[in-house]
Design a protein around this motif. Structure first.
Motif, PDB file in Angstrom:
ATOM      1  N   HIS A  90       5.438  -5.018 -32.496  1.00 23.61           N
ATOM      2  CA  HIS A  90       5.815  -5.605 -33.784  1.00 23.61           C
ATOM      3  C   HIS A  90       4.578  -6.110 -34.521  1.00 23.61           C
ATOM      4  CE1 HIS A  90       7.586  -8.522 -36.618  1.00 23.61           C
ATOM      5  NE2 HIS A  90       8.657  -7.756 -36.572  1.00 23.61           N
ATOM      6  N   PHE A  91       3.702  -6.797 -33.799  1.00 21.32           N
ATOM      7  CA  PHE A  91       2.473  -7.322 -34.395  1.00 21.32           C
ATOM      8  C   PHE A  91       1.551  -6.195 -34.847  1.00 21.32           C
ATOM      9  CE2 PHE A  91      -1.933  -9.037 -33.525  1.00 21.32           C
ATOM     10  CZ  PHE A  91      -2.023  -9.779 -34.693  1.00 21.32           C
ATOM     11  N   ALA A  92       1.419  -5.154 -34.015  1.00 27.51           N
ATOM     12  CA  ALA A  92       0.546  -4.028 -34.366  1.00 27.51           C
ATOM     13  C   ALA A  92       1.047  -3.312 -35.619  1.00 27.51           C
ATOM     14  CB  ALA A  92       0.452  -3.052 -33.190  1.00 27.51           C
ATOM     15  N   ARG A  93       2.358  -3.139 -35.728  1.00 28.83           N
ATOM     16  CA  ARG A  93       2.913  -2.498 -36.934  1.00 28.83           C
ATOM     17  C   ARG A  93       2.671  -3.358 -38.163  1.00 28.83           C
ATOM     18  NH1 ARG A  93       7.254  -0.981 -33.417  1.00 28.83           N
ATOM     19  NH2 ARG A  93       8.444  -2.818 -34.087  1.00 28.83           N
ATOM     20  N   TRP A  94       2.819  -4.670 -38.017  1.00 28.57           N
ATOM     21  CA  TRP A  94       2.558  -5.578 -39.140  1.00 28.57           C
ATOM     22  C   TRP A  94       1.097  -5.481 -39.571  1.00 28.57           C
ATOM     23  CZ3 TRP A  94      -0.725  -9.712 -39.888  1.00 28.57           C
ATOM     24  CH2 TRP A  94      -0.483 -10.513 -41.007  1.00 28.57           C
ATOM     25  N   CYS A  95       0.188  -5.437 -38.614  1.00 28.95           N
ATOM     26  CA  CYS A  95      -1.234  -5.316 -38.932  1.00 28.95           C
ATOM     27  C   CYS A  95      -1.517  -4.027 -39.698  1.00 28.95           C
ATOM     28  CB  CYS A  95      -2.074  -5.367 -37.653  1.00 28.95           C
ATOM     29  SG  CYS A  95      -2.164  -6.996 -36.877  1.00 28.95           S
ATOM     30  N   ARG A  96      -0.924  -2.919 -39.263  1.00 27.51           N
ATOM     31  CA  ARG A  96      -1.150  -1.646 -39.942  1.00 27.51           C
ATOM     32  C   ARG A  96      -0.678  -1.695 -41.390  1.00 27.51           C
ATOM     33  NH1 ARG A  96       0.772   0.785 -35.173  1.00 27.51           N
ATOM     34  NH2 ARG A  96       2.717   1.435 -36.168  1.00 27.51           N
ATOM     35  N   ARG A  97       0.471  -2.309 -41.620  1.00 24.54           N
ATOM     36  CA  ARG A  97       0.982  -2.386 -42.987  1.00 24.54           C
ATOM     37  C   ARG A  97       0.031  -3.142 -43.906  1.00 24.54           C
ATOM     38  NH1 ARG A  97       6.005  -3.688 -40.587  1.00 24.54           N
ATOM     39  NH2 ARG A  97       5.842  -5.832 -41.347  1.00 24.54           N
ATOM     40  N   HIS A  98      -0.755  -4.040 -43.328  1.00 25.80           N
ATOM     41  CA  HIS A  98      -1.691  -4.830 -44.118  1.00 25.80           C
ATOM     42  C   HIS A  98      -3.132  -4.340 -43.981  1.00 25.80           C
ATOM     43  CE1 HIS A  98       1.231  -7.787 -45.440  1.00 25.80           C
ATOM     44  NE2 HIS A  98       1.679  -7.884 -44.208  1.00 25.80           N
ATOM     45  N   GLY A  99      -3.313  -3.156 -43.411  1.00 23.23           N
ATOM     46  CA  GLY A  99      -4.658  -2.593 -43.300  1.00 23.23           C
ATOM     47  C   GLY A  99      -5.539  -3.319 -42.321  1.00 23.23           C
ATOM     48  N   ALA A 100      -4.955  -3.955 -41.304  1.00 24.69           N
ATOM     49  CA  ALA A 100      -5.729  -4.701 -40.313  1.00 24.69           C
ATOM     50  C   ALA A 100      -5.621  -4.022 -38.956  1.00 24.69           C
ATOM     51  CB  ALA A 100      -5.222  -6.141 -40.221  1.00 24.69           C
TER      52      ALA A 100
END
Length: 385
Positions: A90-100
């Motif tokens: 969940h955290f990794a997907r959130w990071c990807r959505r924000h370019g992190a």
């Protein structure tokens, strides 16, 4: 939703605010394949010292490395491992959505995690916010996943601690407790069961789970004897006065004594004996699947979800809390209702209940006691008023 870039950039859309992140924030330049690798639980590197990788190719040491990884994986319960893996994805997907990138320096990034917690508590996409306990659990999941990669997440860092404290203060609610299954309830529930093999098994599950104050995972993990199967969570010994359960529980090994009841109809030990006898179980898992017609017992261990489904089904069939709509009744009861039922019903000294349930503190036991007299000790009168 806004994006997170690398130059003193902002994440927009956190409840109408703009949260600034320093220029040290990670920039995501990974490929899709690398994203999949970030998402996946990193079992190959779980809890091993840095020099372990240099032991590869040395025969016996190779096998020791594999065994060490197995032990490391077994250090937490299977359900906890699954939850932590889901938290990381969940955290990794959130990071990807924000370019992190969750693994770019500085790693872990407290500012990034603080912003993640913020969006969990105040979603911008219209989705319902998870409970505060779920947010806290996800933070624990991130800390565990970083630790398995040899990285330490400082939960006391101001970017994390102050955000989490604010979330708890603004959104925190008292914990929602499941309803206790009381003695009259459990008797009505077992009365709804048939007298075939499946009914014998489910009757033993309900009565033993109630009398033993067992978690649903503890019920289905029992074996007939010690060391019968590799995935055993304990074993059963039936003696004249009752059944002795040896459990490998969340807090370590413990013994639970389940005495015989006042009649065969309500006795958990008799129900267990009947099931073991007619199912011809003298080795391996105690509670296994049965054929659809309820005439044959298989060898496959039951999943702990069966216990939760059994409780909900028999609660409905027995008419427990029938004054409520069906949906509300189903939401009230779960596997923990058995533990809460025993601790609420057993009229004995609290310390005996605490030992029986394997609680480390009396306060935890009191949380399970739905009917205890909270004013049994009156400090107002004791103080002279």
């Amino acid at each position: 939703m806004g994006s997170l870039t690398n130059k003193g950039t902002k994440i927009e859309g956190t409840g109408g605010r703009e949260a600034e992140i320093s220029s040290s924030a990670p920039q995501n330049t990974s490929t899709g394949k690398e994203h999949d690798e970030i998402d996946a639980p990193d079992h190959a590197s779980i809890a091993l010292p840095a020099h372990a990788g240099g032991l590869a190719g040395s025969g016996t040491l190779d096998r020791l490395v594999d065994t060490a990884r197995d032990y490391a994986k077994a250090s937490t319960a299977e359900n906890t491992n699954k939850a932590y893996a889901a938290d990381w994805k969940h955290f990794a997907r959130w990071c990807r959505r924000h370019g992190a990138d969750p693994l770019s320096a500085p790693c872990p990034n407290p500012e990034l995690i603080g912003l993640y917690l913020t969006e969990l508590a105040a979603p911008t996409n219209g989705a319902p916010a998870p409970s505060v306990s779920t947010i806290d659990r996800r933070l624990s999941g991130l800390a565990w996943n970083y630790a398995q990669r040899g990285l330490a997440l400082d939960r006391k860092d101001r970017h994390i601690a102050t955000v989490l404290a604010g979330i708890k203060r603004q959104h925190g609610r008292p914990p929602v407790q499941k309803e206790a299954i009381l003695p009259e309830d459990i008797l009505a529930m077992v009365a709804t069961l048939p007298h075939d093999l499946r009914g014998l098994r489910d009757r033993a599950i309900l009565l033993l789970g109630f009398a033993g104050g067992l978690r649903r995972s503890e019920i289905v993990s029992l074996d007939r004897g010690k060391d019968d199967t590799p995935d055993s969570g304990g074993w059963v010994e039936i003696i004249e006065k009752g059944a002795l359960l040896t459990l490998n529980a969340m807090t370590g090994w413990r013994e639970v004594e389940v005495g015989r009841g006042s009649s065969e109809q309500t006795c958990p030990v008799h129900a267990l004996e009947q099931w073991l006898h007619f199912a011809k179980i003298d080795f391996g898992p105690v509670f296994v699947g049965t054929s659809r017609d309820g005439k044959r017992a298989y060898e496959t261990r039951l999943n702990d979800k069966h216990v939760a489904r059994l409780i909900k089904r028999t609660v409905l069939d027995a008419g427990v809390r029938s004054e409520l709509p069906e949906k509300e009744r189903l939401a009230l009861f779960s596997g923990h209702s058995l533990r809460a039922g025993l601790s609420s019903s057993a009229d004995v000294d609290e310390r005996y209940v605490q030992k029986h349930l394997g609680h480390a503190s009396a306060e935890m036991t009191r949380r399970y006691q739905r009917r205890r007299d909270r004013f049994r000790v009156n400090l107002t009168k004791a103080a002279g008023l």
